[in-house]
Design an enzyme around this catalytic site. Structure first.
Site, short mmCIF file in Angstrom:
data_model
loop_
_atom_site.label_atom_id
_atom_site.label_comp_id
_atom_site.label_asym_id
_atom_site.label_seq_id
_atom_site.Cartn_x
_atom_site.Cartn_y
_atom_site.Cartn_z
N SER A 314 45.86 41.10 33.58
CA SER A 314 47.32 42.07 34.52
C SER A 314 47.90 41.12 34.24
CB SER A 314 46.32 42.91 35.46
OG SER A 314 47.49 43.16 36.07
N TRP A 317 49.76 40.50 30.86
CA TRP A 317 49.53 42.19 29.56
C TRP A 317 51.55 42.28 30.72
CZ3 TRP A 317 51.23 46.76 31.99
CH2 TRP A 317 51.22 47.74 31.22
N HIS A 318 51.56 42.07 32.03
CA HIS A 318 53.19 42.38 32.27
C HIS A 318 54.16 41.98 31.66
CE1 HIS A 318 51.11 44.54 35.96
NE2 HIS A 318 51.72 45.16 35.93
N GLY A 319 54.00 40.04 31.23
CA GLY A 319 55.31 39.73 30.45
C GLY A 319 54.53 38.64 29.75
#
Length: 397
Positions: A314, A317-319
């Site tokens: 997670s 995936w965010h950055g």
């Protein structure tokens, strides 16, 4: 911003009217054409990358009917992940390798400056993985190729979700339209614009000190807490505002897409928070990362490992930076602590008297909000600066 561009709303009007005057069999093509037009206008030639991936996915589905599903679908999913990895994480990898070889005067690996992240590719990739996995499992309704094209190129959700499910989305194209969709859609769009432009924009003025190292150095502890709490609400109003706009725009087509936020800052635990925050992403990670790893059906140590792995994904995936990985792991640790409390400690504690429950609920909400808020330091800043801010907030520096 796309939503303050008058031409975008003119485009929405034309797309909605065209969609509703067309026969049902043509509507998937209308959604596909609208999505292609939208994406090319805002992202240019990267459209052809997305088109190529979807066309290859369609060919793979056809090939899987003749060849073994055992290897062809996993190979396709790996290919999709590699495309995302190249565009999103190549520079992160090269920067990391250069840091490891910092003793050399020149960078050991040249940075790939020419790599630009295509608009919405993370959401596109997750929806395409969802489609391939569910197709392999045989969970999708029968459809023609334009069904997948309309699903992937549904423009209200292309930029930042919510992440849809094909088996929920596709049947709605053939459903009967009700005027309530228009009324609900316009209302949701209005709420979303108010959240993004008014609430997020105004509160952001208070959040400025935590956006930079210089701002942190020039602020006292109280100001930093106010700033970080303000940022916590900014990111909520901004993102949930976008989701409202996307949900409302989809409703204009008579299509209901997933809710993404349900008052997350009223969550009484970190597990409940992730059932209320970015719900479509949490659901995707649960189905396609946590469950395949074994979920909670394995021995306790593996469960904790699965939680950590899922939240690390997670974060990544965010950055494309290590501070996002640390942010994800921070949430993974909080989820592990919560699970340990629920499974090992709570059963040994006497039930709370009814008259104390409102107070304990408030305390639980505040503790959860504190954990979520303090984790934001690694969402905003590089690891070293984020750690420095955390120490400042806790009065340790």
């Amino acid at each position: 911003m796309i939503y303050t561009d008058w031409i975008y709303w003119l485009f929405v009007l034309v797309a909605v009217v065209t969609y509703h005057i067309m026969p049902h069999r043509i509507r998937p093509w209308v959604l596909f054409a609208a999505g292609v037009t939208f994406y090319y206008y805002y992202a240019g030639s990267y459209l052809f990358l997305l088109l190529a991936e979807v066309i290859i996915a369609i060919l793979i589905v056809k090939a899987a009917a003749k060849w073994s599903k055992r290897w062809i679908y996993p190979a396709a999913i790996i290919g999709v992940i590699l495309v995302l990895g190249y565009f999103k994480y190549t520079n992160m990898l090269l920067d990391t390798l250069n840091d490891l070889f910092a003793f050399m005067q020149q960078p050991f690996f040249p940075k790939a400056e020419q790599i630009v992240l295509p608009l919405g590719i993370s959401y596109f990739t997750f929806e395409l993985i969802h489609y391939l996995v569910e197709r392999k499992r045989g969970n999708l309704p029968d459809h023609r190729p334009e069904g997948l094209l309309s699903f992937i190129f549904f423009f209200p959700t292309m930029v930042a979700g919510p992440i849809k499910q094909f088996q929920v989305f596709y049947p709605q194209i053939k459903a009967k339209f009700h005027i309530d969709h228009i009324l609900i859609g316009i209302t949701r769009i209005g709420f979303g614009m108010f959240k993004k432009l008014v609430l997020a924009g105004t509160i952001d003025l208070l959040a400025q000190p935590v956006y930079s190292k210089a701002g942190i150095a020039g602020a006292d502890t109280g100001t930093l807490w106010i700033s970080l709490i303000a940022y916590t609400f900014v990111i909520y109003f901004d993102f949930s505002g976008y989701s409202d706009i996307a949900i409302g725009t989809a409703r204009l087509f008579g299509i209901v897409i997933p809710e993404n936020f349900r008052f997350p800052y009223l969550a009484r635990s970190i597990a409940e928070f992730w059932n209320r925050w970015h719900i479509s992403l949490g659901s995707w990670l649960t189905r396609y990362v946590y469950f395949p790893l074994g979920g909670s059906r394995v021995p306790a140590p593996r469960v904790y490992l699965n939680l950590m792995a899922t939240m690390t994904v997670s974060g990544l995936w965010h950055g494309a930076a290590w501070n996002f990985v640390v942010w994800g792991m921070f949430h993974g640790v909080m989820l592990c602590i919560h699970r340990f409390h629920v499974k090992q400690i709570k059963p040994k504690i006497k039930p709370v008297p009814k008259w104390l429950k409102p107070g304990t609920t408030v305390i639980a909400i505040l503790i959860t909000f504190f954990g979520v808020t303090i984790s934001r330091v690694f969402f905003i800043l590089p690891i070293v600066d984020g750690w420095d801010l955390m120490l400042r907030l806790l009065g340790l520096r």
